[in-house]
Design a protein around this motif. Sequence first.
Motif, mmCIF file in Angstrom:
data_model
loop_
_atom_site.group_PDB
_atom_site.id
_atom_site.type_symbol
_atom_site.label_atom_id
_atom_site.label_comp_id
_atom_site.label_asym_id
_atom_site.label_seq_id
_atom_site.Cartn_x
_atom_site.Cartn_y
_atom_site.Cartn_z
ATOM 1 N N GLY A 43 76.958 75.336 66.099
ATOM 2 C CA GLY A 43 75.498 75.461 66.072
ATOM 3 C C GLY A 43 74.864 74.390 66.940
ATOM 4 N N SER A 44 75.207 74.390 68.205
ATOM 5 C CA SER A 44 74.732 73.331 69.102
ATOM 6 C C SER A 44 73.210 73.279 69.198
ATOM 7 N N TYR A 45 72.539 74.397 68.903
ATOM 8 C CA TYR A 45 71.083 74.432 68.989
ATOM 9 C C TYR A 45 70.416 74.440 67.616
ATOM 10 N N ASN A 46 71.212 74.503 66.562
ATOM 11 C CA ASN A 46 70.631 74.520 65.208
ATOM 12 C C ASN A 46 71.618 73.962 64.178
ATOM 13 N N HIS A 47 72.276 72.854 64.531
ATOM 14 C CA HIS A 47 73.341 72.358 63.666
ATOM 15 C C HIS A 47 72.885 72.013 62.241
ATOM 16 N N PRO A 48 71.660 71.524 62.014
ATOM 17 C CA PRO A 48 71.284 71.241 60.622
ATOM 18 C C PRO A 48 71.287 72.493 59.745
ATOM 19 N N GLU A 49 70.863 73.618 60.308
ATOM 20 C CA GLU A 49 70.815 74.851 59.533
ATOM 21 C C GLU A 49 72.216 75.351 59.188
ATOM 22 N N VAL A 50 73.165 75.153 60.115
ATOM 23 C CA VAL A 50 74.543 75.568 59.855
ATOM 24 C C VAL A 50 75.106 74.769 58.675
ATOM 25 N N ALA A 51 74.965 73.451 58.733
ATOM 26 C CA ALA A 51 75.464 72.598 57.651
ATOM 27 C C ALA A 51 74.775 72.923 56.333
ATOM 28 N N ALA A 52 73.461 73.125 56.398
ATOM 29 C CA ALA A 52 72.701 73.417 55.181
ATOM 30 C C ALA A 52 73.148 74.727 54.542
ATOM 31 N N SER A 53 73.489 75.713 55.363
ATOM 32 C CA SER A 53 73.957 76.989 54.824
ATOM 33 C C SER A 53 75.287 76.834 54.098
ATOM 34 N N ILE A 54 76.146 75.967 54.619
ATOM 35 C CA ILE A 54 77.451 75.757 53.995
ATOM 36 C C ILE A 54 77.310 75.118 52.614
ATOM 37 N N ILE A 55 76.437 74.134 52.505
ATOM 38 C CA ILE A 55 76.335 73.402 51.239
ATOM 39 C C ILE A 55 75.347 74.014 50.251
ATOM 40 N N LYS A 56 74.511 74.938 50.706
ATOM 41 C CA LYS A 56 73.420 75.448 49.862
ATOM 42 C C LYS A 56 73.852 75.904 48.473
ATOM 43 N N PRO A 57 74.949 76.661 48.326
ATOM 44 C CA PRO A 57 75.293 77.129 46.973
ATOM 45 C C PRO A 57 75.697 76.032 45.998
ATOM 46 N N PHE A 58 75.958 74.825 46.511
ATOM 47 C CA PHE A 58 76.591 73.799 45.689
ATOM 48 C C PHE A 58 75.718 72.581 45.402
ATOM 49 N N VAL A 59 74.524 72.534 45.961
ATOM 50 C CA VAL A 59 73.698 71.330 45.828
ATOM 51 C C VAL A 59 72.300 71.677 45.358
ATOM 52 N N SER A 60 71.559 70.648 44.982
ATOM 53 C CA SER A 60 70.181 70.838 44.550
ATOM 54 C C SER A 60 69.308 71.277 45.718
ATOM 55 N N GLU A 61 68.133 71.795 45.383
ATOM 56 C CA GLU A 61 67.195 72.236 46.415
ATOM 57 C C GLU A 61 66.795 71.071 47.314
#
Length: 203
Positions: A98-116
């Motif tokens: 996700g060279s142009y949107n790397h924060p969103e890629v990481a956030a999608s990976i962790i979303k099911p497991f962390v707080s909002e």
Amino acid sequence: MGVQETIHDTGAERARFREMKQGTAEDWAIIGGEYRAFAKGLPDRVLDHLRLLDGDFGGFPVDRLEHSLQTATRAHRDGRDEQYVVMALLHDIGDTLGSYNHPEVAASIIKPFVSEEVHWICKNHGAFQGYYYFHFLGMDQNARDKFADHPHFEACREFCEKYDQSAFDPDYASEPLEFFEPMVRRVMARPLASAYAKALEQE
């Protein structure tokens, strides 16, 4: 278990449909069983992908893996909980795909497991991190200000100030990836919220 071991077909029974609308309960029992086994390997796949950042400097003083380890180490030593530390470890894991949107890629990976809040920090840290360098690239240094009224603004600002922007020190003694592996496994052991979580209940 590495990525290849979890992806390759093991010769197990397969569903028989050619279109999903032809699927039967028996087909989906097979797929559900495979899904539950595959889901258990998520921490291994995430850790394997994080290792791809080793040796990737991109012009920075430390490589991307060391930056990730240093960010997580700083957060851990500051007493942050495991969800937060795992987010700090994985916040830039999207750099490779996700060279142009790397924060969103990481956030999608962790979303099911962390707080909002932790998810929001990860998803938006790019704009907040830009405060420290966007102006050198002809971009808006204050891009984060569009979130000024958001309840997690200060939490994200603090993450970048205390842990992210400061994690480029070649002399800092970071913990190794092995130190964080148990945390990754605990945080990703079971989703807190996911459209697919019901499928795991049959274990």
